[in-house]
Design a protein around this motif. Structure first.
Motif, PDB file in Angstrom:
ATOM      1  N   ARG A 113      -4.391  11.348   6.975  1.00  0.00           N
ATOM      2  CA  ARG A 113      -3.281  11.584   7.881  1.00  0.00           C
ATOM      3  C   ARG A 113      -2.150  12.190   7.069  1.00  0.00           C
ATOM      4  O   ARG A 113      -1.835  11.709   5.984  1.00  0.00           O
ATOM      5  CB  ARG A 113      -2.786  10.279   8.529  1.00  0.00           C
ATOM      6  CG  ARG A 113      -3.831   9.572   9.358  1.00  0.00           C
ATOM      7  CD  ARG A 113      -4.087  10.328  10.659  1.00  0.00           C
ATOM      8  NE  ARG A 113      -4.994   9.588  11.511  1.00  0.00           N
ATOM      9  CZ  ARG A 113      -6.263   9.912  11.706  1.00  0.00           C
ATOM     10  NH1 ARG A 113      -6.780  10.949  11.096  1.00  0.00           N
ATOM     11  NH2 ARG A 113      -7.023   9.208  12.503  1.00  0.00           N
ATOM     12  N   SER A 114      -1.533  13.235   7.606  1.00  0.00           N
ATOM     13  CA  SER A 114      -0.403  13.867   6.924  1.00  0.00           C
ATOM     14  C   SER A 114       0.804  12.947   6.945  1.00  0.00           C
ATOM     15  O   SER A 114       0.956  12.133   7.847  1.00  0.00           O
ATOM     16  CB  SER A 114      -0.055  15.190   7.616  1.00  0.00           C
ATOM     17  OG  SER A 114      -1.142  16.068   7.567  1.00  0.00           O
ATOM     18  N   GLY A 115       1.659  13.103   5.948  1.00  0.00           N
ATOM     19  CA  GLY A 115       2.886  12.316   5.878  1.00  0.00           C
ATOM     20  C   GLY A 115       2.674  10.963   5.236  1.00  0.00           C
ATOM     21  O   GLY A 115       1.578  10.601   4.832  1.00  0.00           O
ATOM     22  N   ARG A 116       3.738  10.213   5.143  1.00  0.00           N
ATOM     23  CA  ARG A 116       3.684   8.886   4.524  1.00  0.00           C
ATOM     24  C   ARG A 116       2.997   7.891   5.458  1.00  0.00           C
ATOM     25  O   ARG A 116       3.232   7.889   6.647  1.00  0.00           O
ATOM     26  CB  ARG A 116       5.082   8.404   4.170  1.00  0.00           C
ATOM     27  CG  ARG A 116       5.744   9.317   3.161  1.00  0.00           C
ATOM     28  CD  ARG A 116       6.898   8.613   2.475  1.00  0.00           C
ATOM     29  NE  ARG A 116       7.533   9.495   1.528  1.00  0.00           N
ATOM     30  CZ  ARG A 116       7.220   9.558   0.251  1.00  0.00           C
ATOM     31  NH1 ARG A 116       6.281   8.786  -0.235  1.00  0.00           N
ATOM     32  NH2 ARG A 116       7.837  10.384  -0.562  1.00  0.00           N
ATOM     33  N   ARG A 117       2.164   7.055   4.875  1.00  0.00           N
ATOM     34  CA  ARG A 117       1.387   6.083   5.631  1.00  0.00           C
ATOM     35  C   ARG A 117       1.389   4.741   4.921  1.00  0.00           C
ATOM     36  O   ARG A 117       1.535   4.669   3.707  1.00  0.00           O
ATOM     37  CB  ARG A 117      -0.072   6.545   5.756  1.00  0.00           C
ATOM     38  CG  ARG A 117      -0.242   7.819   6.511  1.00  0.00           C
ATOM     39  CD  ARG A 117      -0.243   7.468   7.973  1.00  0.00           C
ATOM     40  NE  ARG A 117      -0.437   8.644   8.786  1.00  0.00           N
ATOM     41  CZ  ARG A 117       0.338   8.940   9.789  1.00  0.00           C
ATOM     42  NH1 ARG A 117       1.359   8.206  10.088  1.00  0.00           N
ATOM     43  NH2 ARG A 117       0.093   9.991  10.531  1.00  0.00           N
ATOM     44  N   GLN A 118       1.157   3.666   5.685  1.00  0.00           N
ATOM     45  CA  GLN A 118       1.038   2.345   5.076  1.00  0.00           C
ATOM     46  C   GLN A 118      -0.235   2.238   4.243  1.00  0.00           C
ATOM     47  O   GLN A 118      -0.294   1.460   3.309  1.00  0.00           O
ATOM     48  CB  GLN A 118       1.048   1.258   6.153  1.00  0.00           C
ATOM     49  CG  GLN A 118       2.385   1.111   6.832  1.00  0.00           C
ATOM     50  CD  GLN A 118       2.357   0.040   7.915  1.00  0.00           C
ATOM     51  OE1 GLN A 118       1.298  -0.381   8.366  1.00  0.00           O
ATOM     52  NE2 GLN A 118       3.533  -0.397   8.325  1.00  0.00           N
ATOM     53  N   GLU A 119      -1.263   3.026   4.596  1.00  0.00           N
ATOM     54  CA  GLU A 119      -2.518   2.989   3.852  1.00  0.00           C
ATOM     55  C   GLU A 119      -2.406   3.635   2.479  1.00  0.00           C
ATOM     56  O   GLU A 119      -3.268   3.471   1.638  1.00  0.00           O
ATOM     57  CB  GLU A 119      -3.649   3.701   4.619  1.00  0.00           C
ATOM     58  CG  GLU A 119      -3.930   3.154   5.982  1.00  0.00           C
ATOM     59  CD  GLU A 119      -3.122   3.879   7.060  1.00  0.00           C
ATOM     60  OE1 GLU A 119      -2.485   4.910   6.786  1.00  0.00           O
ATOM     61  OE2 GLU A 119      -3.133   3.379   8.197  1.00  0.00           O
ATOM     62  N   TRP A 120      -1.352   4.434   2.288  1.00  0.00           N
ATOM     63  CA  TRP A 120      -1.143   5.166   1.040  1.00  0.00           C
ATOM     64  C   TRP A 120       0.191   4.720   0.450  1.00  0.00           C
ATOM     65  O   TRP A 120       1.228   4.858   1.079  1.00  0.00           O
ATOM     66  CB  TRP A 120      -1.107   6.649   1.262  1.00  0.00           C
ATOM     67  CG  TRP A 120      -2.358   7.224   1.862  1.00  0.00           C
ATOM     68  CD1 TRP A 120      -3.463   6.548   2.317  1.00  0.00           C
ATOM     69  CD2 TRP A 120      -2.627   8.592   2.089  1.00  0.00           C
ATOM     70  NE1 TRP A 120      -4.391   7.412   2.803  1.00  0.00           N
ATOM     71  CE2 TRP A 120      -3.911   8.681   2.676  1.00  0.00           C
ATOM     72  CE3 TRP A 120      -1.924   9.758   1.853  1.00  0.00           C
ATOM     73  CZ2 TRP A 120      -4.495   9.894   3.024  1.00  0.00           C
ATOM     74  CZ3 TRP A 120      -2.510  10.959   2.197  1.00  0.00           C
ATOM     75  CH2 TRP A 120      -3.788  11.022   2.760  1.00  0.00           C
ATOM     76  N   VAL A 121       0.158   4.224  -0.768  1.00  0.00           N
ATOM     77  CA  VAL A 121       1.376   3.729  -1.408  1.00  0.00           C
ATOM     78  C   VAL A 121       1.587   4.483  -2.707  1.00  0.00           C
ATOM     79  O   VAL A 121       0.709   4.545  -3.559  1.00  0.00           O
ATOM     80  CB  VAL A 121       1.265   2.216  -1.704  1.00  0.00           C
ATOM     81  CG1 VAL A 121       2.504   1.719  -2.411  1.00  0.00           C
ATOM     82  CG2 VAL A 121       1.017   1.434  -0.423  1.00  0.00           C
ATOM     83  N   ARG A 122       2.754   5.086  -2.856  1.00  0.00           N
ATOM     84  CA  ARG A 122       3.122   5.802  -4.080  1.00  0.00           C
ATOM     85  C   ARG A 122       3.889   4.847  -4.973  1.00  0.00           C
ATOM     86  O   ARG A 122       4.818   4.184  -4.540  1.00  0.00           O
ATOM     87  CB  ARG A 122       3.982   7.016  -3.759  1.00  0.00           C
ATOM     88  CG  ARG A 122       4.471   7.705  -5.018  1.00  0.00           C
ATOM     89  CD  ARG A 122       4.855   9.134  -4.751  1.00  0.00           C
ATOM     90  NE  ARG A 122       5.415   9.793  -5.874  1.00  0.00           N
ATOM     91  CZ  ARG A 122       4.764  10.093  -6.991  1.00  0.00           C
ATOM     92  NH1 ARG A 122       3.522   9.774  -7.132  1.00  0.00           N
ATOM     93  NH2 ARG A 122       5.369  10.711  -7.987  1.00  0.00           N
ATOM     94  N   GLN A 123       3.504   4.816  -6.248  1.00  0.00           N
ATOM     95  CA  GLN A 123       4.192   3.982  -7.230  1.00  0.00           C
ATOM     96  C   GLN A 123       4.638   4.857  -8.386  1.00  0.00           C
ATOM     97  O   GLN A 123       3.837   5.544  -9.013  1.00  0.00           O
ATOM     98  CB  GLN A 123       3.247   2.890  -7.749  1.00  0.00           C
ATOM     99  CG  GLN A 123       2.822   1.915  -6.667  1.00  0.00           C
ATOM    100  CD  GLN A 123       1.753   0.975  -7.186  1.00  0.00           C
ATOM    101  OE1 GLN A 123       0.621   1.358  -7.365  1.00  0.00           O
ATOM    102  NE2 GLN A 123       2.154  -0.261  -7.402  1.00  0.00           N
ATOM    103  N   ASN A 124       5.938   4.844  -8.665  1.00  0.00           N
ATOM    104  CA  ASN A 124       6.468   5.588  -9.805  1.00  0.00           C
ATOM    105  C   ASN A 124       6.151   4.836 -11.086  1.00  0.00           C
ATOM    106  O   ASN A 124       6.253   3.605 -11.130  1.00  0.00           O
ATOM    107  CB  ASN A 124       7.975   5.794  -9.663  1.00  0.00           C
ATOM    108  CG  ASN A 124       8.305   6.717  -8.519  1.00  0.00           C
ATOM    109  OD1 ASN A 124       7.545   7.624  -8.198  1.00  0.00           O
ATOM    110  ND2 ASN A 124       9.443   6.500  -7.885  1.00  0.00           N
ATOM    111  N   ALA A 125       5.814   5.572 -12.114  1.00  0.00           N
ATOM    112  CA  ALA A 125       5.434   4.953 -13.382  1.00  0.00           C
ATOM    113  C   ALA A 125       6.611   4.813 -14.323  1.00  0.00           C
ATOM    114  O   ALA A 125       6.709   3.844 -15.069  1.00  0.00           O
ATOM    115  CB  ALA A 125       4.326   5.769 -14.059  1.00  0.00           C
ATOM    116  N   CYS A 126       7.496   5.765 -14.329  1.00  0.00           N
ATOM    117  CA  CYS A 126       8.594   5.766 -15.318  1.00  0.00           C
ATOM    118  C   CYS A 126       9.939   5.608 -14.650  1.00  0.00           C
ATOM    119  O   CYS A 126      10.139   5.899 -13.534  1.00  0.00           O
ATOM    120  CB  CYS A 126       8.579   7.075 -16.088  1.00  0.00           C
ATOM    121  SG  CYS A 126       7.021   7.418 -16.892  1.00  0.00           S
TER     122      CYS A 126
END
Length: 126
Positions: A113-126
């Motif tokens: 699915r395009s766009g931000r989703r609850q199934e996809w979580v972005r985590q910044n490393a630095c």
């Protein structure tokens, strides 16, 4: 497309450059390219949305990844398969050491699915 052995394909991925010092994600290197000499632009492919006219968005991620692995088996110039990783917070530290900005976690059974989703979580490393 001929190098991939496909009539058409839509690969979801992230551009990055590699030089003698590190890998850099696309947002970081836009100004860097103008000043740099010996760099190579690459694409890290992490999802396959379409291949040979067939849409794959409704299939689970695990199926789309299998199709992507198959597509990239010829090792096309400039495209690499992103790694699938699992683990804890130590992974973010390693990602940061490589000069990358983070990771995206996805449910293996989720459709695309395009766009931000609850199934996809972005985590910044630095």
């Amino acid at each position: 497309m001929a190098e991939l052995g496909a009539s058409d394909a839509i690969i979801d991925g992230e551009a990055f450059v590699v030089d003698q010092k590190a890998c850099r994600a696309f947002p970081v290197f836009s100004g860097f390219l103008a000043a740099a000499g010996d760099v190579r632009t690459m694409l890290a492919g992490f999802d396959l949305l379409k291949i040979d006219g067939e849409g794959l968005r409704e299939r689970p991620l695990v199926d789309r990844r299998k199709a992507l692995v198959n597509l990239l088996r010829r090792r096309p110039n400039g495209i690499v398969l992103s790694d699938e990783i699992s683990g804890g917070s130590d992974i973010l530290a390693q990602v940061c050491q490589f000069g990358l900005d983070g990771i995206v976690s996805k449910l293996r059974v989720s459709p695309y699915r395009s766009g931000r989703r609850q199934e996809w979580v972005r985590q910044n490393a630095c």
